[in-house]
Design an enzyme around this catalytic site. Structure first.
Site, PDB file in Angstrom:
ATOM      1  N   HIS A  46       0.795  -1.231   0.000  1.00 51.10           N
ATOM      2  CA  HIS A  46       0.000   0.000   0.000  1.00 51.10           C
ATOM      3  C   HIS A  46       0.828   1.283   0.000  1.00 51.10           C
ATOM      4  O   HIS A  46       0.252   2.367   0.039  1.00 51.10           O
ATOM      5  CB  HIS A  46      -0.928   0.014   1.217  1.00 51.10           C
ATOM      6  CG  HIS A  46      -2.055  -0.962   1.132  1.00 51.10           C
ATOM      7  ND1 HIS A  46      -2.987  -0.953   0.111  1.00 51.10           N
ATOM      8  CD2 HIS A  46      -2.411  -2.004   1.937  1.00 51.10           C
ATOM      9  CE1 HIS A  46      -3.862  -1.923   0.289  1.00 51.10           C
ATOM     10  NE2 HIS A  46      -3.533  -2.582   1.380  1.00 51.10           N
ATOM     11  N   GLU A 150      -7.941 -12.442   5.006  1.00 51.32           N
ATOM     12  CA  GLU A 150      -8.593 -11.138   4.949  1.00 51.32           C
ATOM     13  C   GLU A 150      -9.999 -11.189   4.364  1.00 51.32           C
ATOM     14  O   GLU A 150     -10.549 -10.157   3.971  1.00 51.32           O
ATOM     15  CB  GLU A 150      -7.737 -10.170   4.126  1.00 51.32           C
ATOM     16  CG  GLU A 150      -6.326  -9.985   4.666  1.00 51.32           C
ATOM     17  CD  GLU A 150      -5.564  -8.902   3.957  1.00 51.32           C
ATOM     18  OE1 GLU A 150      -5.656  -7.744   4.397  1.00 51.32           O
ATOM     19  OE2 GLU A 150      -4.876  -9.212   2.973  1.00 51.32           O
ATOM     20  N   ASP A 176      -9.426  -4.882   5.991  1.00 53.05           N
ATOM     21  CA  ASP A 176      -9.805  -5.613   4.791  1.00 53.05           C
ATOM     22  C   ASP A 176     -10.835  -6.688   5.121  1.00 53.05           C
ATOM     23  O   ASP A 176     -11.781  -6.920   4.347  1.00 53.05           O
ATOM     24  CB  ASP A 176      -8.577  -6.243   4.124  1.00 53.05           C
ATOM     25  CG  ASP A 176      -7.906  -5.293   3.149  1.00 53.05           C
ATOM     26  OD1 ASP A 176      -8.623  -4.703   2.319  1.00 53.05           O
ATOM     27  OD2 ASP A 176      -6.682  -5.131   3.209  1.00 53.05           O
TER      28      ASP A 176
END
Length: 265
Positions: A46, A150, A176
């Site tokens: 990310h 997730e 998530d």
């Protein structure tokens, strides 16, 4: 060759605590690497981190006596090979929903005959204080492989994934997981539903003997997760730590309206 103390802690049933490196800043990394964390994970998924930047950060963490890990963008051979060759001591692989995805990620982190990792480079062995030959001989034992659960699909496949040889730990990204649990109309799960899903991960890990972990926003939450039996626990991030202290100062000087919560972790 140095040994991976974070991996040893997990095998011994002990909790390990680390934090996320989201800024990609070498100075901040060098400071955090000397503060006693069990490991530091560079978030390549990310954050806008390039390969040369990542290699320098892995080296700085290793040279400080800490364990450098990398969260890769996906569990592909390409990404896993590159971060390990750049000097990471382990990987965190996001969005592992199926046994097939898990097997591919584990294989990419292991040299033959256990896996299919390609042989080459020199930064990996340098970060372990080893010769290339010693690294190739012992890397399969020292590299830490952490797979992320997730989604509800990942939870459904938990026991089969967690029991795979080479799966060293499981890590939940709670945000998530919450988003993946959203109902068709976009409504978020309740706190109780979210916690029940997290507990299913913990239970599956305990059943097959694989350590579990999660990303916690603060120290109190991290300690509570450890008390639940989790072992691989991330506490916020460099970005979050900076933001929280900056918010406190801003609120004290300018009032609540001036502070903005910009950091997810």
């Amino acid at each position: 060759m140095r040994t991976n103390k974070a991996k040893a802690k997990l095998k011994a049933g002990e909790p390990s605590f680390g934090t996320w490196l989201s800024l990609g800043d070498l100075y901040a990394t060098r400071v955090l690497a000397r503060m006693g964390w069990d490991w530091l994970t560079l978030d390549i998924e990310h954050s806008a981190i390039d390969w040369a930047q990542a290699a320098g950060i892995f080296a700085a963490v290793a040279d400080a006596g800490c364990i450098p890990l990398a969260r890769v963008p996906e569990g592909s051979h390409h990404y896993i090979k590159r971060v390990l060759d750049a000097g990471a001591w382990g990987i965190v692989v996001p969005m592992v929903d199926t046994v097939e995805q898990a097997k591919a990620a584990i294989a990419a982190a292991k040299y033959p005959p256990t896996g299919n990792r390609s042989v080459g480079g020199g930064m990996h062995s340098m970060n372990f204080g080893a010769s290339a030959g010693d690294y190739y001989k012992h890397a399969n034992d020292e590299i830490l492989v952490v797979l992320q659960t997730e989604s509800p699909t990942g939870v459904e496949n938990a026991e089969e994934i967690y029991s795979l040889p080479g799966c060293d730990a499981i890590f939940i990204g709670p945000n998530d997981l919450r988003f993946q649990m959203r109902k068709p109309d976009g409504v978020d799960p309740t706190t109780e539903e979210h916690e029940a899903m997290i507990q299913r991960v913990i239970d599956a890990g305990k059943k097959v003997g694989t350590p579990t972990g999660i990303h916690a926003m603060d120290v109190e939450s991290a300690k509570a997760r450890a008390a639940q039996g989790m072992q691989f626990i991330a506490v916020a991030s460099d970005l979050r730590m900076m933001t929280v202290k900056a918010q406190e100062a801003s609120e004290a000087l300018f009032g609540d309206a001036a502070a903005k919560d910009l950091a997810r972790y």
